[in-house]
Design a protein around this motif. Structure first.
Motif, PDB file in Angstrom:
ATOM      1  N   TYR A  72       2.523  12.594   1.813  1.00  0.00           N
ATOM      2  CA  TYR A  72       3.113  11.465   1.086  1.00  0.00           C
ATOM      3  C   TYR A  72       3.638  10.405   2.053  1.00  0.00           C
ATOM      4  N   ASP A  73       4.290  10.839   3.113  1.00  0.00           N
ATOM      5  CA  ASP A  73       4.849   9.900   4.082  1.00  0.00           C
ATOM      6  C   ASP A  73       3.741   9.029   4.688  1.00  0.00           C
ATOM      7  N   PHE A  74       2.615   9.643   5.019  1.00  0.00           N
ATOM      8  CA  PHE A  74       1.503   8.871   5.592  1.00  0.00           C
ATOM      9  C   PHE A  74       0.953   7.883   4.566  1.00  0.00           C
ATOM     10  N   LEU A  75       0.820   8.324   3.330  1.00  0.00           N
ATOM     11  CA  LEU A  75       0.353   7.429   2.265  1.00  0.00           C
ATOM     12  C   LEU A  75       1.303   6.249   2.079  1.00  0.00           C
ATOM     13  N   ALA A  76       2.603   6.531   2.002  1.00  0.00           N
ATOM     14  CA  ALA A  76       3.581   5.467   1.760  1.00  0.00           C
ATOM     15  C   ALA A  76       3.634   4.472   2.910  1.00  0.00           C
ATOM     16  N   ARG A  77       3.592   4.966   4.145  1.00  0.00           N
ATOM     17  CA  ARG A  77       3.609   4.062   5.301  1.00  0.00           C
ATOM     18  C   ARG A  77       2.333   3.233   5.380  1.00  0.00           C
ATOM     19  N   SER A  78       1.213   3.840   5.037  1.00  0.00           N
ATOM     20  CA  SER A  78      -0.053   3.110   5.042  1.00  0.00           C
ATOM     21  C   SER A  78      -0.030   1.997   4.000  1.00  0.00           C
ATOM     22  N   PHE A  79       0.492   2.305   2.827  1.00  0.00           N
ATOM     23  CA  PHE A  79       0.579   1.296   1.767  1.00  0.00           C
ATOM     24  C   PHE A  79       1.499   0.157   2.184  1.00  0.00           C
ATOM     25  N   ALA A  80       2.614   0.484   2.831  1.00  0.00           N
ATOM     26  CA  ALA A  80       3.545  -0.554   3.301  1.00  0.00           C
ATOM     27  C   ALA A  80       2.870  -1.470   4.324  1.00  0.00           C
ATOM     28  N   LEU A  81       2.077  -0.884   5.231  1.00  0.00           N
ATOM     29  CA  LEU A  81       1.342  -1.699   6.200  1.00  0.00           C
ATOM     30  C   LEU A  81       0.338  -2.588   5.485  1.00  0.00           C
ATOM     31  N   PHE A  82      -0.389  -2.030   4.534  1.00  0.00           N
ATOM     32  CA  PHE A  82      -1.367  -2.827   3.800  1.00  0.00           C
ATOM     33  C   PHE A  82      -0.695  -4.002   3.082  1.00  0.00           C
ATOM     34  N   LYS A  83       0.425  -3.746   2.416  1.00  0.00           N
ATOM     35  CA  LYS A  83       1.108  -4.814   1.677  1.00  0.00           C
ATOM     36  C   LYS A  83       1.630  -5.903   2.616  1.00  0.00           C
ATOM     37  N   ALA A  84       2.084  -5.526   3.813  1.00  0.00           N
ATOM     38  CA  ALA A  84       2.539  -6.523   4.786  1.00  0.00           C
ATOM     39  C   ALA A  84       1.374  -7.387   5.252  1.00  0.00           C
ATOM     40  N   LEU A  85       0.229  -6.765   5.494  1.00  0.00           N
ATOM     41  CA  LEU A  85      -0.955  -7.533   5.884  1.00  0.00           C
ATOM     42  C   LEU A  85      -1.417  -8.420   4.738  1.00  0.00           C
ATOM     43  N   GLU A  86      -1.395  -7.880   3.537  1.00  0.00           N
ATOM     44  CA  GLU A  86      -1.798  -8.653   2.359  1.00  0.00           C
ATOM     45  C   GLU A  86      -0.931  -9.896   2.193  1.00  0.00           C
ATOM     46  N   ALA A  87       0.375  -9.747   2.363  1.00  0.00           N
ATOM     47  CA  ALA A  87       1.288 -10.887   2.219  1.00  0.00           C
ATOM     48  C   ALA A  87       1.007 -11.951   3.270  1.00  0.00           C
ATOM     49  N   SER A  88       0.776 -11.527   4.512  1.00  0.00           N
ATOM     50  CA  SER A  88       0.485 -12.472   5.597  1.00  0.00           C
ATOM     51  C   SER A  88      -0.816 -13.221   5.340  1.00  0.00           C
ATOM     52  N   PRO A 125       7.987   5.387  -5.558  1.00  0.00           N
ATOM     53  CA  PRO A 125       8.467   6.616  -4.907  1.00  0.00           C
ATOM     54  C   PRO A 125       8.813   7.682  -5.943  1.00  0.00           C
ATOM     55  N   PRO A 126       8.290   8.896  -5.768  1.00  0.00           N
ATOM     56  CA  PRO A 126       8.532   9.944  -6.762  1.00  0.00           C
ATOM     57  C   PRO A 126       9.966  10.432  -6.827  1.00  0.00           C
ATOM     58  N   GLY A 127      10.790  10.110  -5.820  1.00  0.00           N
ATOM     59  CA  GLY A 127      12.212  10.445  -5.862  1.00  0.00           C
ATOM     60  C   GLY A 127      12.552  11.850  -5.462  1.00  0.00           C
ATOM     61  N   HIS A 128      11.611  12.592  -4.913  1.00  0.00           N
ATOM     62  CA  HIS A 128      11.869  13.967  -4.479  1.00  0.00           C
ATOM     63  C   HIS A 128      12.075  14.000  -2.971  1.00  0.00           C
ATOM     64  N   THR A 129      13.054  14.759  -2.522  1.00  0.00           N
ATOM     65  CA  THR A 129      13.314  14.885  -1.085  1.00  0.00           C
ATOM     66  C   THR A 129      12.896  16.252  -0.549  1.00  0.00           C
ATOM     67  N   THR A 130      12.391  17.095  -1.419  1.00  0.00           N
ATOM     68  CA  THR A 130      11.934  18.409  -0.969  1.00  0.00           C
ATOM     69  C   THR A 130      10.533  18.277  -0.382  1.00  0.00           C
ATOM     70  N   PRO A 131      10.093  19.250   0.392  1.00  0.00           N
ATOM     71  CA  PRO A 131       8.753  19.146   0.987  1.00  0.00           C
ATOM     72  C   PRO A 131       7.624  19.061  -0.034  1.00  0.00           C
ATOM     73  N   ALA A 132       7.820  19.618  -1.228  1.00  0.00           N
ATOM     74  CA  ALA A 132       6.758  19.606  -2.230  1.00  0.00           C
ATOM     75  C   ALA A 132       6.852  18.331  -3.066  1.00  0.00           C
ATOM     76  N   VAL A 133       6.123  17.304  -2.671  1.00  0.00           N
ATOM     77  CA  VAL A 133       6.106  16.050  -3.428  1.00  0.00           C
ATOM     78  C   VAL A 133       5.120  16.207  -4.584  1.00  0.00           C
ATOM     79  N   PRO A 134       5.541  15.926  -5.810  1.00  0.00           N
ATOM     80  CA  PRO A 134       4.658  16.159  -6.959  1.00  0.00           C
ATOM     81  C   PRO A 134       3.369  15.353  -6.853  1.00  0.00           C
ATOM     82  N   GLY A 135       2.261  16.054  -7.058  1.00  0.00           N
ATOM     83  CA  GLY A 135       0.971  15.377  -7.053  1.00  0.00           C
ATOM     84  C   GLY A 135       0.305  15.259  -5.705  1.00  0.00           C
TER      85      GLY A 135
END
Length: 283
Positions: free
Chosen positions: A97-113, A248-258
């Motif tokens: 999930y962390d890799f997905l979220a960071r990748s999406f954040a990078l994409f959105k920053a590039l998209e905005a620019s 963000p799914p709002g879970h802080t445990t290692p098992a992120v839903p989905g």
């Protein structure tokens, strides 16, 4: 991903899982659409007035990628393209999930620019795959040079000042990123991006390998219908969903839903019964 105080920590992988002869990787390949045409319009002359906008665009791309890079989100820039890479956790879907979220954040920053400047946009493809444990030849060579310097300094053969000067002047004449060698996630991402609109993967969008998801695309991910892709020459492919929003799914445990962890992803994409047997034994 930072794990908050009091929350469950990612479980340590078993010895059998750690001894798998491969890693399970996630890789993003992102590139600037239309950049070649911009440079081509300037006759590939870097000092032509027409090249100024293309070079400004390239520098903005490099800056944004650098700003989003970090210890667990490493990048390699190759002119108008960039690779983001990470080995996934054998026991924690939170890393996926962390890799997905960071990748999406990078994409959105590039998209905005790109939108702000009226440029063509960037396309990002996130893929999963196996990677062989890579060569560290260049790293080992530099380490050997440093060890020689330290040994001579300890023996009194050179002064500390000379040791510092020698260490600062170490050069690599051959370099390699072990994480990207025989990395089939990288191959898959690159091939899918290169196929582009002809394979249904066109436009400045963020395409995500659905192998990272458990039981379909989660409700907290907004995406269009997945696109099946296969490179006929190499036989490598997957299913990619054009993702437009993450909540963000709002879970802080290692098992992120989905989300799947590395072993679950490996089981889903394993190319043969032998590989699947290794993965299931590691569990």
């Amino acid at each position: 991903m930072a794990w908050p105080k009091g929350s469950a920590q990612p479980p340590i992988a078993s010895g059998r899982a750690r001894n798998l002869p491969f890693q399970v990787a996630a890789v993003c390949w992102v590139d600037l659409l239309g950049y070649g045409g911009m440079i081509g319009a300037a006759d590939f002359n870097p000092i032509a007035p027409q090249a100024k906008t293309a070079i400004t665009r390239l520098r903005a791309f490099h800056r944004i990628v650098a700003e989003h890079s970090g210890r667990t989100f490493r990048t390699l820039v190759l002119n108008d393209g960039a690779v983001v890479y990470r080995d996934l956790s054998l026991r924690s879907s939170g890393v996926t999930y962390d890799f997905l979220a960071r990748s999406f954040a990078l994409f959105k920053a590039l998209e905005a620019s790109e939108k702000r400047n009226g440029w063509y946009g960037a396309r990002m493809v996130l893929a999963t795959g196996f990677r062989a444990k890579g060569s560290s030849r260049a790293i080992d060579a530099a380490a050997g040079q440093l060890e020689s310097i330290l040994s001579r300094m300890k023996a009194g053969q050179i002064a500390p000042e000379e040791a510092i000067r020698e260490a600062a002047s170490i050069e690599r004449y051959f370099d390699v990123l072990p994480q990207l060698q025989a990395n089939f996630a990288f191959t898959k991402a690159y091939l899918a991006d290169a196929a582009g609109s002809g394979a249904g993967l066109g436009g400045p969008r963020f395409f995500v390998d659905t192998a990272i998801f458990e039981n379909g695309i989660p409700t907290w991910v907004r995406a269009d219908a997945p696109v099946a892709f296969k490179d006929q020459r190499l036989g490598l492919g997957g299913e990619f969903a054009p993702v437009s929003e993450l909540t963000p799914p709002g879970h802080t445990t290692p098992a992120v839903p989905g989300m799947r962890d590395a072993l679950q992803i490996a089981d889903a994409i394993a190319p043969s019964a032998n590989v699947r047997a290794l993965i299931r034994a590691a569990r």
